[in-house]
Design a protein around this motif. Structure first.
Motif, PDB file in Angstrom:
ATOM      1  N   TYR A  80      -4.452   3.200   7.416  1.00 21.66           N
ATOM      2  CA  TYR A  80      -4.833   2.658   5.712  1.00 21.66           C
ATOM      3  C   TYR A  80      -4.410   1.427   6.003  1.00 21.66           C
ATOM      4  O   TYR A  80      -2.752   1.849   5.186  1.00 21.66           O
ATOM      5  CB  TYR A  80      -5.618   3.313   4.774  1.00 21.66           C
ATOM      6  N   TYR A  81      -4.980   0.851   5.686  1.00 21.88           N
ATOM      7  CA  TYR A  81      -4.499  -1.137   4.853  1.00 21.88           C
ATOM      8  C   TYR A  81      -5.619  -1.573   3.559  1.00 21.88           C
ATOM      9  O   TYR A  81      -7.216  -1.564   3.930  1.00 21.88           O
ATOM     10  CB  TYR A  81      -5.109  -2.225   6.100  1.00 21.88           C
ATOM     11  N   CYS A  82      -4.488  -1.898   2.762  1.00 22.41           N
ATOM     12  CA  CYS A  82      -5.599  -2.866   1.513  1.00 22.41           C
ATOM     13  C   CYS A  82      -5.712  -4.294   1.839  1.00 22.41           C
ATOM     14  O   CYS A  82      -4.359  -4.759   2.640  1.00 22.41           O
ATOM     15  CB  CYS A  82      -4.437  -2.937   0.290  1.00 22.41           C
ATOM     16  N   ARG A 131      -9.591   0.624   7.925  1.00 20.44           N
ATOM     17  CA  ARG A 131      -8.955   1.320   8.256  1.00 20.44           C
ATOM     18  C   ARG A 131      -9.318   1.475   9.894  1.00 20.44           C
ATOM     19  O   ARG A 131      -9.436   0.928  10.505  1.00 20.44           O
ATOM     20  CB  ARG A 131      -9.238   3.331   7.438  1.00 20.44           C
ATOM     21  N   CYS A 160      -2.753   0.032  -3.733  1.00 19.26           N
ATOM     22  CA  CYS A 160      -2.211  -1.715  -3.297  1.00 19.26           C
ATOM     23  C   CYS A 160      -1.906  -1.866  -4.106  1.00 19.26           C
ATOM     24  O   CYS A 160      -2.973  -2.787  -5.095  1.00 19.26           O
ATOM     25  CB  CYS A 160      -3.593  -1.951  -2.785  1.00 19.26           C
ATOM     26  N   GLY A 205       0.573  -1.447   0.162  1.00 17.33           N
ATOM     27  CA  GLY A 205       0.058   0.078  -0.124  1.00 17.33           C
ATOM     28  C   GLY A 205       0.411   1.308  -0.443  1.00 17.33           C
ATOM     29  O   GLY A 205       1.657   1.274   0.822  1.00 17.33           O
ATOM     30  N   LEU A 245      -7.662   4.156  -4.084  1.00 19.28           N
ATOM     31  CA  LEU A 245      -8.694   4.294  -3.245  1.00 19.28           C
ATOM     32  C   LEU A 245      -8.474   6.186  -3.522  1.00 19.28           C
ATOM     33  O   LEU A 245      -7.604   6.459  -2.713  1.00 19.28           O
ATOM     34  CB  LEU A 245      -8.592   3.428  -1.836  1.00 19.28           C
ATOM     35  N   ILE A 278     -13.398   3.513  -5.114  1.00 22.52           N
ATOM     36  CA  ILE A 278     -12.469   2.490  -5.002  1.00 22.52           C
ATOM     37  C   ILE A 278     -13.126   2.242  -6.398  1.00 22.52           C
ATOM     38  O   ILE A 278     -13.440   1.833  -7.140  1.00 22.52           O
ATOM     39  CB  ILE A 278     -12.991   0.928  -4.086  1.00 22.52           C
ATOM     40  N   TRP A 293     -10.343  -2.470   1.544  1.00 22.19           N
ATOM     41  CA  TRP A 293     -10.122  -1.152   2.472  1.00 22.19           C
ATOM     42  C   TRP A 293     -10.136  -1.381   3.663  1.00 22.19           C
ATOM     43  O   TRP A 293     -12.164  -1.227   3.513  1.00 22.19           O
ATOM     44  CB  TRP A 293      -9.789   0.140   1.847  1.00 22.19           C
ATOM     45  N   TRP A 309      -2.574  -8.694   3.438  1.00 27.47           N
ATOM     46  CA  TRP A 309      -2.718  -8.025   4.128  1.00 27.47           C
ATOM     47  C   TRP A 309      -1.909  -7.230   3.529  1.00 27.47           C
ATOM     48  O   TRP A 309      -0.689  -7.682   3.178  1.00 27.47           O
ATOM     49  CB  TRP A 309      -3.010  -7.509   5.365  1.00 27.47           C
TER      50      TRP A 309
END
Length: 124
Positions: free
Chosen positions: A94-96, A38, A22, A6, A81, A70, A36, A114
């Motif tokens: 923020y994590y994909c 968070r 990502c 990411g 995003l 998205i 996505w 992740w």
């Protein structure tokens, strides 16, 4: 295994925009969903948005509807995003994430892969 990277986080003023990316690499998965999430300090991980690569459908949390979009680039195997009209409450890591099915899940526990997370900070 699938590796997710990411990027795109940063510091922005309220009302501004950022675009997160990502990129997926490693083992090829012919059909998977990307999402996505968070997480702010002291809070649990929260669903933001997801997109199904096979069905072409999307899902958004109510808190970001109308502001976040998205999208995907299949040639680059990358999901984006676009975040517009950012608010201070959007501040989070923020994590994909990805899971190798055609189903769009909103529960983070259903995702298998992740990214490392990217910090988004929105100032007032």
């Amino acid at each position: 295994q699938v590796q997710l990277v990411g990027s795109g986080g940063g510091l922005v003023q309220a009302g501004g925009s950022l675009r997160l990316a990502c990129a997926a690499s490693g083992r090829t998965i012919n059909s998977y969903t990307m999402g996505w999430f968070r997480q702010a300090p002291g809070k649990e991980r929260e669903f933001v948005a997801a997109i199904s690569w096979s069905a072409g459908s999307t899902s958004y949390a109510n808190s970001v509807k109308g502001r976040f979009t998205i999208s995907r680039d299949n040639a680059k195997n990358t999901v984006y995003l676009q975040m517009n009209s950012l608010k201070p409450e959007d501040t989070a890591v923020y994590y994909c994430a990805a899971h190798p099915t055609i189903v769009i899940y909103r529960d983070y526990k259903r995702y298998d892969y992740w990214g490392q997370g990217t910090q988004v900070t929105v100032s007032s």
